[in-house]
Write a protein that holds these residues in place. Structure first.
Motif, PDB file in Angstrom:
ATOM      1  N   LEU A 208      23.153   5.461 -13.159  1.00 24.50           N
ATOM      2  CA  LEU A 208      22.197   5.340 -12.066  1.00 24.50           C
ATOM      3  C   LEU A 208      20.859   5.882 -12.537  1.00 24.50           C
ATOM      4  O   LEU A 208      20.789   6.961 -13.133  1.00 24.50           O
ATOM      5  CB  LEU A 208      22.678   6.125 -10.845  1.00 24.50           C
ATOM      6  CG  LEU A 208      21.670   6.309  -9.698  1.00 24.50           C
ATOM      7  CD1 LEU A 208      21.249   4.967  -9.117  1.00 24.50           C
ATOM      8  CD2 LEU A 208      22.264   7.203  -8.608  1.00 24.50           C
ATOM      9  N   ALA A 209      19.796   5.127 -12.259  1.00 25.01           N
ATOM     10  CA  ALA A 209      18.445   5.585 -12.575  1.00 25.01           C
ATOM     11  C   ALA A 209      17.701   5.895 -11.282  1.00 25.01           C
ATOM     12  O   ALA A 209      17.677   5.072 -10.352  1.00 25.01           O
ATOM     13  CB  ALA A 209      17.701   4.529 -13.385  1.00 25.01           C
ATOM     14  N   LEU A 210      17.139   7.069 -11.211  1.00 25.74           N
ATOM     15  CA  LEU A 210      16.298   7.464 -10.085  1.00 25.74           C
ATOM     16  C   LEU A 210      14.839   7.386 -10.525  1.00 25.74           C
ATOM     17  O   LEU A 210      14.496   7.846 -11.618  1.00 25.74           O
ATOM     18  CB  LEU A 210      16.622   8.893  -9.640  1.00 25.74           C
ATOM     19  CG  LEU A 210      18.067   9.165  -9.224  1.00 25.74           C
ATOM     20  CD1 LEU A 210      18.237  10.643  -8.873  1.00 25.74           C
ATOM     21  CD2 LEU A 210      18.467   8.293  -8.034  1.00 25.74           C
ATOM     22  N   VAL A 211      14.012   6.794  -9.701  1.00 23.87           N
ATOM     23  CA  VAL A 211      12.576   6.760  -9.970  1.00 23.87           C
ATOM     24  C   VAL A 211      11.848   7.171  -8.701  1.00 23.87           C
ATOM     25  O   VAL A 211      12.427   7.223  -7.621  1.00 23.87           O
ATOM     26  CB  VAL A 211      12.101   5.369 -10.452  1.00 23.87           C
ATOM     27  CG1 VAL A 211      12.751   5.005 -11.773  1.00 23.87           C
ATOM     28  CG2 VAL A 211      12.379   4.297  -9.414  1.00 23.87           C
ATOM     29  N   VAL A 212      10.563   7.464  -8.837  1.00 20.47           N
ATOM     30  CA  VAL A 212       9.754   7.921  -7.713  1.00 20.47           C
ATOM     31  C   VAL A 212       8.565   6.989  -7.574  1.00 20.47           C
ATOM     32  O   VAL A 212       7.955   6.586  -8.579  1.00 20.47           O
ATOM     33  CB  VAL A 212       9.270   9.375  -7.927  1.00 20.47           C
ATOM     34  CG1 VAL A 212       8.498   9.866  -6.704  1.00 20.47           C
ATOM     35  CG2 VAL A 212      10.454  10.301  -8.222  1.00 20.47           C
ATOM     36  N   LEU A 213       8.229   6.630  -6.339  1.00 18.84           N
ATOM     37  CA  LEU A 213       7.102   5.731  -6.096  1.00 18.84           C
ATOM     38  C   LEU A 213       5.872   6.197  -6.866  1.00 18.84           C
ATOM     39  O   LEU A 213       5.443   7.346  -6.755  1.00 18.84           O
ATOM     40  CB  LEU A 213       6.783   5.675  -4.606  1.00 18.84           C
ATOM     41  CG  LEU A 213       5.597   4.768  -4.249  1.00 18.84           C
ATOM     42  CD1 LEU A 213       5.978   3.301  -4.432  1.00 18.84           C
ATOM     43  CD2 LEU A 213       5.124   5.029  -2.820  1.00 18.84           C
ATOM     44  N   MET A 214       5.322   5.289  -7.652  1.00 18.03           N
ATOM     45  CA  MET A 214       4.128   5.566  -8.442  1.00 18.03           C
ATOM     46  C   MET A 214       3.009   4.675  -7.938  1.00 18.03           C
ATOM     47  O   MET A 214       3.095   3.445  -8.018  1.00 18.03           O
ATOM     48  CB  MET A 214       4.400   5.294  -9.927  1.00 18.03           C
ATOM     49  CG  MET A 214       3.246   5.596 -10.843  1.00 18.03           C
ATOM     50  SD  MET A 214       3.708   5.448 -12.605  1.00 18.03           S
ATOM     51  CE  MET A 214       4.089   3.689 -12.699  1.00 18.03           C
ATOM     52  N   SER A 215       1.970   5.283  -7.394  1.00 21.68           N
ATOM     53  CA  SER A 215       0.862   4.508  -6.854  1.00 21.68           C
ATOM     54  C   SER A 215       0.144   3.779  -7.980  1.00 21.68           C
ATOM     55  O   SER A 215      -0.201   4.372  -8.994  1.00 21.68           O
ATOM     56  CB  SER A 215      -0.118   5.432  -6.120  1.00 21.68           C
ATOM     57  OG  SER A 215       0.522   6.073  -5.045  1.00 21.68           O
ATOM     58  N   MET A 216      -0.052   2.475  -7.800  1.00 21.44           N
ATOM     59  CA  MET A 216      -0.751   1.668  -8.790  1.00 21.44           C
ATOM     60  C   MET A 216      -2.014   1.076  -8.178  1.00 21.44           C
ATOM     61  O   MET A 216      -1.995   0.627  -7.024  1.00 21.44           O
ATOM     62  CB  MET A 216       0.149   0.560  -9.327  1.00 21.44           C
ATOM     63  CG  MET A 216       1.281   1.067 -10.198  1.00 21.44           C
ATOM     64  SD  MET A 216       2.239  -0.261 -10.967  1.00 21.44           S
ATOM     65  CE  MET A 216       3.323  -0.693  -9.611  1.00 21.44           C
ATOM     66  N   SER A 217      -3.078   1.074  -8.934  1.00 19.58           N
ATOM     67  CA  SER A 217      -4.347   0.538  -8.439  1.00 19.58           C
ATOM     68  C   SER A 217      -4.202  -0.937  -8.096  1.00 19.58           C
ATOM     69  O   SER A 217      -3.361  -1.647  -8.644  1.00 19.58           O
ATOM     70  CB  SER A 217      -5.442   0.729  -9.485  1.00 19.58           C
ATOM     71  OG  SER A 217      -5.126   0.022 -10.675  1.00 19.58           O
ATOM     72  N   LYS A 218      -5.026  -1.376  -7.169  1.00 25.53           N
ATOM     73  CA  LYS A 218      -5.056  -2.782  -6.745  1.00 25.53           C
ATOM     74  C   LYS A 218      -3.719  -3.247  -6.174  1.00 25.53           C
ATOM     75  O   LYS A 218      -3.319  -4.385  -6.327  1.00 25.53           O
ATOM     76  CB  LYS A 218      -5.501  -3.676  -7.899  1.00 25.53           C
ATOM     77  CG  LYS A 218      -6.909  -3.370  -8.403  1.00 25.53           C
ATOM     78  CD  LYS A 218      -7.329  -4.300  -9.520  1.00 25.53           C
ATOM     79  CE  LYS A 218      -8.727  -3.955  -9.999  1.00 25.53           C
ATOM     80  NZ  LYS A 218      -9.174  -4.824 -11.122  1.00 25.53           N
ATOM     81  N   THR A 219      -3.028  -2.320  -5.538  1.00 27.60           N
ATOM     82  CA  THR A 219      -1.848  -2.667  -4.748  1.00 27.60           C
ATOM     83  C   THR A 219      -2.026  -2.076  -3.360  1.00 27.60           C
ATOM     84  O   THR A 219      -2.890  -1.220  -3.139  1.00 27.60           O
ATOM     85  CB  THR A 219      -0.548  -2.111  -5.353  1.00 27.60           C
ATOM     86  OG1 THR A 219      -0.528  -0.674  -5.210  1.00 27.60           O
ATOM     87  CG2 THR A 219      -0.414  -2.482  -6.830  1.00 27.60           C
ATOM     88  N   ALA A 220      -1.197  -2.518  -2.419  1.00 22.55           N
ATOM     89  CA  ALA A 220      -1.298  -2.005  -1.055  1.00 22.55           C
ATOM     90  C   ALA A 220      -0.922  -0.538  -0.956  1.00 22.55           C
ATOM     91  O   ALA A 220      -1.221   0.120   0.041  1.00 22.55           O
ATOM     92  CB  ALA A 220      -0.405  -2.840  -0.130  1.00 22.55           C
ATOM     93  N   MET A 221      -0.264  -0.012  -1.994  1.00 22.35           N
ATOM     94  CA  MET A 221       0.150   1.391  -1.985  1.00 22.35           C
ATOM     95  C   MET A 221      -0.663   2.243  -2.959  1.00 22.35           C
ATOM     96  O   MET A 221      -0.212   3.310  -3.376  1.00 22.35           O
ATOM     97  CB  MET A 221       1.643   1.500  -2.312  1.00 22.35           C
ATOM     98  CG  MET A 221       2.550   0.912  -1.254  1.00 22.35           C
ATOM     99  SD  MET A 221       4.264   1.474  -1.479  1.00 22.35           S
ATOM    100  CE  MET A 221       5.111   0.410  -0.309  1.00 22.35           C
ATOM    101  N   ALA A 222      -1.835   1.790  -3.283  1.00 20.64           N
ATOM    102  CA  ALA A 222      -2.647   2.500  -4.278  1.00 20.64           C
ATOM    103  C   ALA A 222      -2.932   3.945  -3.870  1.00 20.64           C
ATOM    104  O   ALA A 222      -3.046   4.825  -4.733  1.00 20.64           O
ATOM    105  CB  ALA A 222      -3.956   1.752  -4.504  1.00 20.64           C
TER     106      ALA A 222
END
Length: 304
Positions: A208-222
């Protein structure tokens, strides 16, 4: 090398070759060992809120190569590549269109001897059955535990039960499963992660791989704020306890800077078995915790 057993004194640091990586402790000069390929280029029917196809842009674009997936892999093998991630954008139903490349993947495995890892999106049973004939190293699939996240973030007309169906099909056809849980995927909030973990527990994966939301530019979640360190650490601990016999890794995606350092330390403290692209000084932090670090220039859990 084999996957580290939970509660062992070994920790593996993964540095897949889709981006350069260098810290005071490690330099992935063998980045060409493992190459990420997008079979759709930058095209994706979903354009998810957190990604908007940006992840695909760092991959080798099969459509720009004058040949088949096998031809591309054969060319890469001549340059020292030992494994590939076959990925791509999704169709409107969430599926990565892998079926037309199944025969090539079989040849890559049998004739070139490469490790083949795949991104499956939300696969149907036909795709899972076909992958069962390829002998892939693993099928990577984001498991989402809340309907609102599936609809609002992935723009997908599906439900959590559809993800459990996919796990069931992968299990049925003996495809090694590498599920991912994206912590904070619902605009930075912890919403369906517990349910995602429950589904995975019912279908024991290769890892199992756990990751954490990473804000990326030019996205709705920037500008979205990720979950707090206390929430992240608690979920690491919960997952470790819930899957005591399964390798649990901290995958590629997570916030950068000081928060990345703290997240990586929490992963070591929780007893996770590996970390992709570790922050500076984390290797020494692991040593100080009594762990024996090893490095692999490939996706989490890939072993040569």
């Amino acid at each position: 090398m084999t996957l580290p057993l939970p509660n062992s004194n070994e920790i593996i640091f993964h540095t897949p070759g889709f981006r350069g990586y260098k810290t005071d402790e490690h330099d992935n000069q063998g980045a060409e060992e493992f190459v990420s390929i997008s079979i759709t280029g930058t095209a994706c029917a979903l354009s998810c809120e957190h990604c908007n196809t940006k992840v695909l842009r760092g991959m080798t674009d099969l459509r720009r190569f004058d040949g088949s997936l096998y031809d591309l892999c054969e060319s890469l093998a001549g340059q020292g590549t030992r494994g590939v991630l076959v990925s791509g954008g999704s169709d409107p139903k969430g599926r990565v269109p892998l079926l037309s490349h199944i025969d090539d993947m079989k040849r890559v495995r049998t004739e070139l001897g490469m490790a083949v890892r795949v991104h499956v999106g939300l696969p149907d049973e036909e795709t899972c059955a076909a992958l069962g004939e390829v002998d892939v190293d693993g099928a990577m699939i984001d498991i989402i535990g809340h309907r609102d996240t599936i609809h609002e973030v992935y723009h997908l007309d599906a439900d959590p039960e559809d993800y459990e169906d996919a796990l069931s099909w992968l299990e049925k056809y003996k495809v090694p499963m590498v599920p991912h849980i994206v912590m904070g995927l619902h605009y930075g909030k912890m919403l369906g992660e517990d349910r995602a973990l429950e589904m995975i527990i019912r279908h024991p994966p290769k890892l199992l791989a756990l990751v954490v939301l990473m804000s990326m530019s030019k996205t709705a979640m920037a500008n979205v704020t990720p979950p707090s360190l206390s929430e992240i650490g608690a979920f690491f601990q919960k997952t470790r306890k819930a899957l005591p016999s399964t390798p649990v890794m901290l995958g590629c995606a997570r916030p950068m800077g000081d928060m990345k350092v703290e997240i990586d330390r929490l992963a070591v403290d929780a007893g996770l078995n590996g970390i992709a692209f570790p922050a500076n000084d984390i290797v020494e932090y692991a040593r100080q915790a009594g762990l024996r670090p090893q490095f692999v220039n490939a996706c989490c859990g890939v072993t040569w």
